[in-house]
Each structure stands twice: as C-alpha cells, then as structure tokens.
Scaffold this motif. Structure first.
Motif, PDB file in Angstrom:
ATOM      1  N   LYS A   1      54.773  29.665  30.539  1.00  0.00           N
ATOM      2  CA  LYS A   1      55.163  28.726  31.552  1.00  0.00           C
ATOM      3  C   LYS A   1      53.963  28.877  32.602  1.00  0.00           C
ATOM      4  CE  LYS A   1      59.075  27.823  29.879  1.00  0.00           C
ATOM      5  NZ  LYS A   1      59.371  26.486  29.523  1.00  0.00           N
ATOM      6  N   LEU A   2      53.318  29.796  32.948  1.00  0.00           N
ATOM      7  CA  LEU A   2      52.172  29.896  33.888  1.00  0.00           C
ATOM      8  C   LEU A   2      50.761  30.012  33.720  1.00  0.00           C
ATOM      9  CD1 LEU A   2      54.074  32.548  36.281  1.00  0.00           C
ATOM     10  CD2 LEU A   2      54.186  30.043  36.362  1.00  0.00           C
ATOM     11  N   MET A   3      50.529  30.725  32.547  1.00  0.00           N
ATOM     12  CA  MET A   3      49.014  30.652  32.173  1.00  0.00           C
ATOM     13  C   MET A   3      48.330  29.617  31.576  1.00  0.00           C
ATOM     14  SD  MET A   3      48.494  33.791  32.763  1.00  0.00           S
ATOM     15  CE  MET A   3      46.871  34.003  32.120  1.00  0.00           C
ATOM     16  N   PRO A   4      49.166  28.471  30.958  1.00  0.00           N
ATOM     17  CA  PRO A   4      48.164  27.121  30.834  1.00  0.00           C
ATOM     18  C   PRO A   4      47.365  26.446  31.842  1.00  0.00           C
ATOM     19  CG  PRO A   4      50.547  27.115  29.857  1.00  0.00           C
ATOM     20  CD  PRO A   4      50.486  28.488  30.664  1.00  0.00           C
ATOM     21  N   HIS A   5      47.783  26.865  33.013  1.00  0.00           N
ATOM     22  CA  HIS A   5      46.986  26.455  34.260  1.00  0.00           C
ATOM     23  C   HIS A   5      46.394  27.546  35.015  1.00  0.00           C
ATOM     24  CE1 HIS A   5      50.082  23.019  33.813  1.00  0.00           C
ATOM     25  NE2 HIS A   5      48.924  22.293  33.989  1.00  0.00           N
ATOM     26  N   TRP A   6      46.361  28.565  34.304  1.00  0.00           N
ATOM     27  CA  TRP A   6      45.401  29.744  34.687  1.00  0.00           C
ATOM     28  C   TRP A   6      43.910  29.553  34.453  1.00  0.00           C
ATOM     29  CZ3 TRP A   6      44.636  33.204  38.297  1.00  0.00           C
ATOM     30  CH2 TRP A   6      43.833  34.328  38.264  1.00  0.00           C
ATOM     31  N   LEU A   7      42.914  29.571  35.552  1.00  0.00           N
ATOM     32  CA  LEU A   7      41.612  29.175  35.041  1.00  0.00           C
ATOM     33  C   LEU A   7      40.825  30.634  35.242  1.00  0.00           C
ATOM     34  CD1 LEU A   7      41.098  26.401  37.812  1.00  0.00           C
ATOM     35  CD2 LEU A   7      41.679  26.172  35.306  1.00  0.00           C
ATOM     36  N   GLY A   8      41.273  31.635  35.253  1.00  0.00           N
ATOM     37  CA  GLY A   8      40.624  32.875  34.921  1.00  0.00           C
ATOM     38  C   GLY A   8      40.358  33.558  36.118  1.00  0.00           C
ATOM     39  N   TRP A   9      39.899  35.077  36.154  1.00  0.00           N
ATOM     40  CA  TRP A   9      39.524  35.701  37.356  1.00  0.00           C
ATOM     41  C   TRP A   9      38.111  35.342  37.900  1.00  0.00           C
ATOM     42  CZ3 TRP A   9      42.883  37.828  40.297  1.00  0.00           C
ATOM     43  CH2 TRP A   9      44.060  38.353  39.750  1.00  0.00           C
ATOM     44  N   GLU A  10      37.152  34.881  36.822  1.00  0.00           N
ATOM     45  CA  GLU A  10      35.866  34.532  37.163  1.00  0.00           C
ATOM     46  C   GLU A  10      35.942  33.433  38.360  1.00  0.00           C
ATOM     47  OE1 GLU A  10      37.321  32.437  33.115  1.00  0.00           O
ATOM     48  OE2 GLU A  10      37.221  34.374  34.246  1.00  0.00           O
ATOM     49  N   THR A  11      36.815  32.429  38.191  1.00  0.00           N
ATOM     50  CA  THR A  11      36.814  31.247  39.265  1.00  0.00           C
ATOM     51  C   THR A  11      37.384  31.898  40.695  1.00  0.00           C
ATOM     52  OG1 THR A  11      39.299  30.739  38.630  1.00  0.00           O
ATOM     53  CG2 THR A  11      37.587  29.845  37.317  1.00  0.00           C
ATOM     54  N   MET A  12      38.188  32.943  40.832  1.00  0.00           N
ATOM     55  CA  MET A  12      38.650  33.425  41.993  1.00  0.00           C
ATOM     56  C   MET A  12      37.480  34.200  42.922  1.00  0.00           C
ATOM     57  SD  MET A  12      41.485  32.234  41.042  1.00  0.00           S
ATOM     58  CE  MET A  12      42.387  32.888  42.476  1.00  0.00           C
ATOM     59  N   GLY A  13      36.348  34.395  42.330  1.00  0.00           N
ATOM     60  CA  GLY A  13      35.477  35.149  43.373  1.00  0.00           C
ATOM     61  C   GLY A  13      35.599  36.471  43.181  1.00  0.00           C
ATOM     62  N   ARG A  14      34.766  37.575  44.023  1.00  0.00           N
ATOM     63  CA  ARG A  14      34.790  38.820  43.722  1.00  0.00           C
ATOM     64  C   ARG A  14      35.287  39.508  45.190  1.00  0.00           C
ATOM     65  NH1 ARG A  14      28.993  40.244  41.018  1.00  0.00           N
ATOM     66  NH2 ARG A  14      29.273  39.127  39.146  1.00  0.00           N
ATOM     67  N   HIS A  15      35.093  38.775  46.375  1.00  0.00           N
ATOM     68  CA  HIS A  15      35.578  39.522  47.568  1.00  0.00           C
ATOM     69  C   HIS A  15      36.957  39.481  47.524  1.00  0.00           C
ATOM     70  CE1 HIS A  15      35.935  40.487  51.718  1.00  0.00           C
ATOM     71  NE2 HIS A  15      34.770  40.620  51.669  1.00  0.00           N
ATOM     72  N   PRO A  16      37.771  40.437  48.141  1.00  0.00           N
ATOM     73  CA  PRO A  16      39.160  40.257  48.111  1.00  0.00           C
ATOM     74  C   PRO A  16      39.613  39.358  49.077  1.00  0.00           C
ATOM     75  CG  PRO A  16      38.469  42.653  48.191  1.00  0.00           C
ATOM     76  CD  PRO A  16      37.415  42.024  48.266  1.00  0.00           C
ATOM     77  N   LYS A  17      39.005  39.060  50.131  1.00  0.00           N
ATOM     78  CA  LYS A  17      39.415  37.941  50.906  1.00  0.00           C
ATOM     79  C   LYS A  17      39.345  36.587  50.299  1.00  0.00           C
ATOM     80  CE  LYS A  17      38.782  39.996  55.375  1.00  0.00           C
ATOM     81  NZ  LYS A  17      38.178  39.731  56.866  1.00  0.00           N
TER      82      LYS A  17
END
Length: 1002
Positions: free
Chosen positions: A899-915
C-alpha cells in the motif's frame, strides 16, 4: 463718418447680445473678417431688401447699387462653372474637416456676385457646421448674419445656435434662439442650448432658455424635444447635473437678492424629473438618495409644493434597478409617500411593479401593505398578480408568506383553477431544502382542495430531494411520476442526473441520459454540464476535458461557461494550480467567457495552494477590472485561504471588507470566522481553565451565528463551502456545531460537548421536520467520536462509528447496489468518504490494543469498496507495528509493501541532514493530500517498523519469530526491509522513545 453712423445704427437697432456678436466678429481671425466684409459687399445675392438695409447708410448707395447690378450681369456666364466647382467641393468635403478650400471657393464666387440657391446655401451651412474648426463656426455665424431675417429658416437657426455653442458664446446662442422663437414659434435649438448649459452647469443660461417657454405660457416646457439633448446624457451624468441644479436652486432660495428663486427651483425639479424617468439603467443609489433629500428641502421651503409625479417616477426608477439596496430604498420611499401625501393614489402599474420586487427584497410587511392599497383602490388583486408574487416568494423560500398569499387568493377567487399556486407552495419548501415538508403540503392539498399534481409538481419534489442529496427520495418520486399517466420531461431527469453526478456515479448518469433519449427527450446543455460534472467527480478529468472540446461544436442554446468552470474547480480542489492555469488559457482561446464562478475556481486554486494574498489581489483588483461582481462565496474562499495559512487576523480583515461591499455573511463565511475566532482565542488568551482559552471567542461567534441563522439562506443557489457530499439541510445547521464539538472534545471540555450537541438537536428540529429520527451528519459524528474518545466513553465511540457507517452507506452506495453483503457496492468517487471518522476510530481501537477488531474494520471497509488515505494507512500500520502479536507485526510489513512503498522514492531523495529528512517527509505528506489515492510511508511508520523489525528478528540468523524467515525469503516485503535497514539514525523523540536510541548512540 460711415463707421460712426453704423455704430449709432447698431446701438439703436440691435439688442445687447447682437452687439456682443458683432464686436466679437470684429476681433475674429483675418479669414473671418474677410468673410464678413465680403458678405456685406455681396448681400444683394440673397435679397434686394437686405442690400438696401446695408447700403442705406452709405454715401453713393445708388451708384453702388448700379455697380452691383452691373456685376451680376457681367458674371452671369461665369456663374455656372463656378457653382459646379463648389458642388464638387461640397461632395468632397469630409466630415469634421476644415472648410478652408470650400470657403475660399465661396469667396471667389462672392467676388463675382454669384447667387447661391437656398439648397446650396443649406449645404454650405451644413459643411461649416460639420467642421470641428472654431474658425468655421465663426464663418457659419457670419454667413447666418448675412441672411435676411425674414428668409431665415428653422434649420439655419439651428446651425447658427450650434456654432455659437461650439464657441461657448451662450449670449449669441440665446439671442438667435429668441429670434427663432419669436418668428417661428418653435423651440429651434432649445435642446442644444439647454443641454450645453446643463453640461457646463451654466444655470442662469439654462433657466433663461427654459423659462422662455414657462413664462410665455405656450406650454413648450412640457415638450420632450427641448429636453432631448439633456436626456441623451448618461444617467449618472444627468443625475449629477440634477444635483448641481438643485444646489443652485437652494442657494437662490436662500439668497435675498435672487430675482426669481422659484424659476430656479422649478427648473431643478424638471431636471430631477428627467433623471428619474430613466429606467433599467445602473445608477448610484447614493446619488438617488441625495436627490430625494433635495426635493425634501424644496418641500420644506414651500409647504404647498407638490412633487408627487416626481416621487412616483423615482420609485419606479429604483424598482427597475438590479441592486437590492435601490429596491429597498424604493419601498421606503413608497411608505413615506403614503404617509406624506393624503391624495396619493398609486397606479396599478406602480403597485404591480412594487409587488413584483417585494418578494426579492423579502420586505413582506410592505408587500401586504401594497396588497391592501390595491384592494382599497381597485378591489380584488388580479389573478396574474397573485401568480407572479407567489412565484417570487417561492423562489425566495418564503414559505410563511406563500401560504398566507394562498389563503388570500382563496378568499378573493376561491380554489385555484390551475396548479400555479399549488406548485408555488411546493417550490417554497423545495427552496428551503425541506423536501419532507413539501410532501406533507402536497398530501394536505390533495385532501383539502382536491389538488391533482401535474408533471411540474412531481418535478419539484424530485428536485427537492435531489437538492439535499437524498437520492432515495428523489428516485422514489421519479418512479411515482413514471407510474402515473404523465411522462417525465427533461426537468424530471435533470435533478436525478445532477444528484448522481455530484456523487460521481458516472454510470448511472449515462444510464439516465440514455433513458431520456429513449423517451424522445433531447439532451439539453444542462444535461451535458451534468455529464461533465460526473466525469470530474469520478476522477475522469481527461474525459471531462474531451467533452468540453466536443461541446464547442454542439448546437444548443446557452453559455458553455458552466461546464468549463466544473473542470476548473475540479483541478483547483486537487491543488493543481498549473492545470487550472492551462485550462483557463484554453477556455479563453476557445472564446468561452469567464463569469463569477470561473473566478471562484481561480480563487480556490490559489487558496488551497496556500497563496491567499494573490487570491485577495484577484478579489480586490482583478475582478472589478474584469467587470465580475464579487459575491459572498468569493470572500469565503479567500478567508478560507488565510485560515489555512493561520493568518487569522487577515481573515477578519477580509470579513470586514466583505461588509463594506454591502454583502451579508452566510454559512460559508461564518464557518471560517468561527474557526478563526477559536484559533485567535487559543493563541491570545492564557491562564484559562478547561479549554476556555480556545473556545471563549469562538463561542461568542457561534452564539451570534445561531441568533442570525435564517433558513431562507437555503434558497440561494450559490455554492457553499463546508457542505461537500453531505445533505444541504443537515450541513446548514450542523457545520457550525461540529467544529465546536471537535474543539471542546480536543481540549477535554466534555460538559461543553454535551451542551453544544443538545443545542444542535434543538436547532436541527426547528429547521427540519423528519418523520423518523435520523443520525447526525458525518462531520458531527466525526467530532463526537473525537470527544467521546477523549472522555473515555467507549460505548459512545462505538455507537458513533456505527452511525457513521450507516451515514456513509446512504452517501456512497451505488445506484444499482441492492445487496450490501456483496463486495464493491461503494461508489469509486466516494471511496474515501469514511476516512475522517475512520481515522479517529483507528486511534480509539489502537489505544485500546483492539487490533483484531481494527483488522476486521479495515477488511470490511475494503471489501465494500472503501479505501484508506495516506494518513489512514500509516496510522493503521503504525498500530499494527506496535502490537505484541507476530501476525500483526508481519501484516504491518506486508501492508507497507503493497500500500505504501509503490510511491516511496528512497532515502537517497530525502537528503542527509536530519532537518532536511523531516522537511522532506512533511512535503511528501502535503503532496499526498492532493491525491488521496497516493500513499507513502511516513517517518513515524518507518520508526515503528524498525522496532518491529528488531522484535521479529529480521536479519538475525537465529531466534527469528515464526513466519519471518518465510516472508523474508519470499521477497514480498523486500523494499520495505531495505528501507527499514537504511533508516538514518536521528537523535529525536521518535527514535529515543520507540527505538531506545539515546544521544550517545547517535
């Protein structure tokens, strides 16, 4: 010697105005002086008498006369060719161009002492008059002066007066006008002088021109032709000039040295009368009121002054205006006139017009007063007047007065012979969104008056149920109509198609359209609009746009704007500003005009995109420039935009601006104000107990709203916010209360929840009359569910949930779904309707660790055809991941993957800094709101799954829990496991409390 004799002759013979003319002519241009001299020397061409008058004061006049006659004889042979040349110049003369060449040829003709016929003279004057040159105006006056007085025709006087006015020489114009009046007894040029004087606000000249007719008693002041120029002015200009004339008259009345103040007053009243007799044209209501005030001042100075005819004209004019303020002012003026003038006997036309407009202004007290006046002066009210009043009242939803009017009709004429009044009674309840009462009225009329419903009667009932969203009620009466000996028409099918299109039930809409075609009913433009709406609400926007393009080549009456607005609004609600811009551009290219609802869609696209300031700019500047009238809906949209961005003070600024525009609040604006008031109260008040800080100001707004609650507002056809897919009659009363219940429940003010709910029940009972008790509206149930959950009332929470399921069943059920035990009976367009109460019920079940019940609830919903939103799925999975049951933990991974992962783009798109990671997750959640069908894991979901990952033993060689190894080996949750393994270590509250990760471990 000659000069002195001429001066003495002029002083003796001519009045002051003519002397001024001649002196001015002496100061004119060289060309003009030459022209005047030539005319004097050649005046024999027009008449021997004129020649004698001029030359009688000159020595040697006999010789000059002989020489003049000799010149005529000498030039006879040359005259023909010269005249032909001047004819060519006549024909070549352009409108408005200078007459220099023509005048030069004419002077050459005069030097040869040629004679112009009266037709040629007229053409010469006409060319000079058409010229825009002031020199040509002076030439025209000189030419006119050369014409003997007894040969001056009316058209010559008219041209001469126009020339004098062009030169702003009112004295000369007035002298020529008086000469014409004395000779011809006709108001030649009066209109031109009068309009010129009024426009220049030269009131002495205007009054002098007009007073000639008044004082001579020849009655020309009543002729419309002398006022033609004044009446040709635009009405706003004319009313402004009437005000100025009245101010001048008032100053004359108060001036001791004034020669004839009554003439100034009477002239001002005549100009006012002329301005009031213009109807069906826009004007300023403030100017209209000021003119009334001027007439009041005149009456105070002269108690015997009668302004009754002017008063009647003013009332008729205000009644013709589209603005409600002007119509209300007309009613006030009528009441004042009745009290002020005992001799006032209103004509039938005035009474008819008053009654026609009263229902629109909802001034029922005045309506009965006018009906009483009609009966007193003319006897029974005409049947046609009864019919028209009843139709107006029914459109306004004024059920009380429609019923009173029906009784009055029966008293005058007996039982109605046709269905007009009967249907007006049904229509009134339809407009008030009260279909059940309409049915009761129908049954009562059948019993008491033997009423036999016609197709229109059944259509009203179908429309009444369809309007509030009651599909079953609308379809029931549609079947009753089909079972009668009457056939449904397009008005029978349209409300059914509309109510199903609002639900997004495209298949049923197309089935009804096909059925109507089989009955020989041709599709109307409104039906095409409904098909577009059905496509838009079912998510088929591509098909909706294709139908827009196809409709451009269809032949039907009416504008195509509405169907384009439907698709624009659909994109706007999906927060797709780019598509709104693209489609609006295409709309303009296709030649489809924009209207107020087009701009409502544009404002919505900006508001939902959280750009309220650009939306407010469009409202304040762009719409007035485009000539689009702003409505309460537009203000509600902009206020909602500011509410979304938590700009609460701006909400009140826009609200105040709406009042300044003369608009009254409605259900939409009051809902925004209620929410803004609560939010401002929560941020500005501190130290209050049990939620007082949040609801003090909101409660004040709610109480005032309830006090002003008027069900007649339901008669408005304008769309409303905060209604959505819910019944209109329910949303009208509940939308105010559900937010307060939610607010109190959130803050734990449970006693207040009970108080507000009890208050809602009383209000709802007052505004609707149901035979059976119905559950509260969906929003109310959702708010109650939150409140009871906070209070720990488990049974009440479960009861609210079951009521919500029942409510959703009626709102989301497919038209052809008979057995709800079968799967997929929920409309695709309504599959998310359950998501708000579901969200709160998931929290309720999860907090009590009732995971098996939670699974059953979700499975039952999915089997029925409901779907879960991004937030619902994440909440459900988070609770499963927190369970101590291995099957629940494994299910959390399986559901996340599917239900959720089909639209998950991956951690590489989320950046590295926590904020940055947190920021990206928030942005992703906002994107999911644009399309409920899109879902992706939230940060908290990953943290919960990480804890479950450790608990289940994923990644360990030994001590894996049952089913873990098989699931891992199957690859069914591969992406989920990869994402969980790569969860960044962040020192935040979630990982510290759920994963026991402290700052040292990070």
């Amino acid at each position: 010697m000659v000069s002195s004799l001429q001066d003495i002759f002029l002083d003796f013979l001519y009045p002051v105005q003519t002397q001024a003319l001649i002196k001015r002519l002496k100061r004119s241009t060289n060309a003009h002086q030459q022209a005047a001299q030539s005319l004097k020397q050649c005046s024999r061409n027009y008449t021997s008498i004129a020649t004698g008058l001029i030359y009688s004061t000159v020595e040697g006049s006999d010789q000059l006369r002989q020489d003049h006659e000799a010149d005529i004889a000498t030039n006879e042979e040359q005259g023909g060719s010269q005249t032909r040349r001047i004819h060519e110049l006549f024909n070549a003369q352009g409108s408005g161009s200078s007459c220099d060449a023509l005048w030069q040829e004419y002077q050459d003709l005069l030097e040869r002492s040629e004679v112009l016929s009266s037709q040629e003279l007229l053409r010469m004057l006409r060319c000079l008059r058409a010229s825009k040159s002031s020199t040509d105006a002076e030439r025209l006056l000189a030419l006119f002066e050369s014409i003997p007085v007894h040969e001056r025709r009316a058209i010559y006087y008219s041209y001469a007066i126009s020339a004098a006015l062009k030169l702003n020489d009112g004295g000369t114009a007035m002298y020529i006008h008086r000469e014409a009046l004395g000779r011809l007894h006709s108001p030649v040029g009066t209109s031109a002088i009068l309009s010129h004087a009024v426009m220049q606000e030269d009131w002495k000249l205007a009054i002098a021109t007009w007073h000639v007719f008044w004082s001579t008693g020849i009655g020309y002041y009543t002729r419309n032709d002398i006022w033609a120029g004044v009446e040709a002015m635009p009405l706003p200009t004319l009313m402004t000039k009437a005000l100025a004339a009245a101010d001048f008259a008032i100053s004359e009345i108060g001036s001791p040295g004034s020669e004839d103040p009554s003439a100034a007053r009477d002239f001002a009243l005549e100009v006012i009368r002329r301005s009031f007799q213009v109807k069906n044209v826009a004007f300023s209501d403030k100017t209209w009121q000021r003119l009334q005030e001027k007439m009041r001042i005149f009456r105070e100075h002269d108690a015997g002054l009668k302004t009754l005819p002017i008063d009647v004209l003013s009332i008729e004019q205000a009644l013709s205006h589209i603005d409600a303020t002007c119509r209300s002012a007309a009613l006030d003026q009528y009441r004042d006139l009745r009290q002020r003038d005992a001799d006032f006997v209103p004509g039938k036309l005035l009474l008819d017009s008053l009654l026609d407009r009263i229902a629109i202004t909802r001034s029922t007290e005045t309506m009965w007063m006018v009906i009483e006046d009609w009966r007193r002066h003319y006897g029974k009210l005409d049947i046609r007047v009864y019919h028209r009043i009843a139709k107006n009242l029914s459109r306004a939803g004024d059920t009380i007065n429609v019923h009173k009017l029906f009784e009055a009709y029966c008293a005058d004429h007996g039982k109605p012979r046709d269905t007009t009044l009967y249907n007006a009674l049904l229509q009134a309840h339809h407009r008030r969104a009260d279909p059940e009462e309409a049915v009761r009225v129908l049954d009562g009329l059948r019993k008491s008056h033997g009423f036999l419903p016609d197709v229109t009667s059944y259509n009203i009932l179908i429309q009444a149920f369809a309007r509030v969203g009651d599909v079953e009620g609308a379809m029931t009466w549609f079947e009753v109509l089909k079972e009668s000996d009457m056939k449904p028409d397009s008005r029978s099918y349209f409300p059914l198609m509309l109510v199903y299109s609002k639900r997004g039930d495209r298949d049923t809409v197309l089935d009804l359209l096909q059925e109507a075609n089989a009955e020989g009913i041709q599709p109307t433009k409104a039906m095409i609009d409904v098909v577009v709406l059905a496509n838009a609400n079912s998510g088929r926007l591509d098909e909706a746009e294709k139908l827009l393009e196809d409709a451009l080549d269809m032949e039907f009456n009416g504008s195509r704007t509405h169907m384009w607005n439907i698709v624009l609004n659909a994109y706007a609600l999906r927060k797709n500003l780019g598509e709104v811009t693209r489609l609006h551009r295409r709309m303009r290219e296709a030649g489809v005009s924009s209207d107020s609802m087009t701009y409502a869609a544009l404002l919505t696209s900006l508001a939902v995109a959280k750009q309220p300031w650009p939306a407010y700019k469009v409202l304040k500047k762009v719409m007035p420039q485009a000539g689009i009238q702003r409505s309460v809906l537009h203000y509600a949209i902009v206020m909602g935009g500011f509410l979304q961005t938590k700009s609460y003070e701006e909400v009140f600024i826009v609200y105040k601006d709406m009042f300044e525009q003369g608009l009254s609040p409605n259900i939409s604006t009051q809902n925004v104000i209620l929410r803004a008031a609560a939010s401002v109260g929560g941020t500005s008040v501190s130290g209050a107990t049990e939620g007082q800080a949040d609801y003090a100001r909101a409660r004040q707004v709610l109480d005032q709203t309830i006090a002003d609650l008027d069900p007649l507002e339901l008669a408005s056809s304008e769309p409303r916010k905060f209604v959505g897919p819910h019944r209109l009659d329910e949303a009208f009363t509940s939308s105010y209360f559900e937010y307060m219940i939610f607010l109190y429940g959130k803050k734990g003010a449970f006693q207040k929840v009970s108080e507000v709910y009890d208050q809602y029940i009383k209000i709802a009972d007052r505004f609707r009359k149901r035979d059976t008790e119905s559950p509260p509206p969906m929003r109310m149930l959702s708010a109650l569910l939150v409140a009871h959950n906070r209070a720990g009332n488990n049974e009440e929470v479960d009861q609210c949930w079951y009521l919500a399921l029942d409510k959703c069943e009626s709102l989301a059920r497919k038209a052809n779904a008979k057995d709800l035990s079968e799967p997929n009976w929920v409309l695709l367009s309504r599959r998310f309707i359950i998501n708000h109460p579901l969200q709160h019920y998931l929290d309720h079940l999860g907090e009590q660790s009732r995971f098996d019940e939670m699974n059953n609830v979700v499975n039952d919903l999915l089997r029925s055809g409901y779907d879960l939103t991004h937030r619902n799925w994440n909440t459900y999975i988070q609770y499963l991941a927190g369970s101590s049951s291995t099957p629940h933990l494994l299910l959390a991974f399986i559901l996340t993957e599917s239900k959720l992962m089909p639209h998950w783009l991956g951690w590489e798109t989320m950046g590295r800094h926590p904020k940055m990671i947190k920021y990206r997750f928030k942005g992703m959640a906002k994107d999911m709101l644009k399309d409920p069908a899109k879902r992706a894991p939230t940060y908290l979901t990953f943290v919960r799954l990480t804890a479950a990952y450790v608990d289940l033993g994923f990644g360990r060689v030994k001590r894996k829990k049952e089913g873990v190894e098989e699931l891992e080996a199957s690859g069914r949750v591969r992406r989920t496991l990869d994402a969980v393994r790569n969860l960044p270590m962040i020192d935040d509250r979630e990982q510290r409390t759920i994963l026991n990760r402290g700052s040292s471990s990070s």
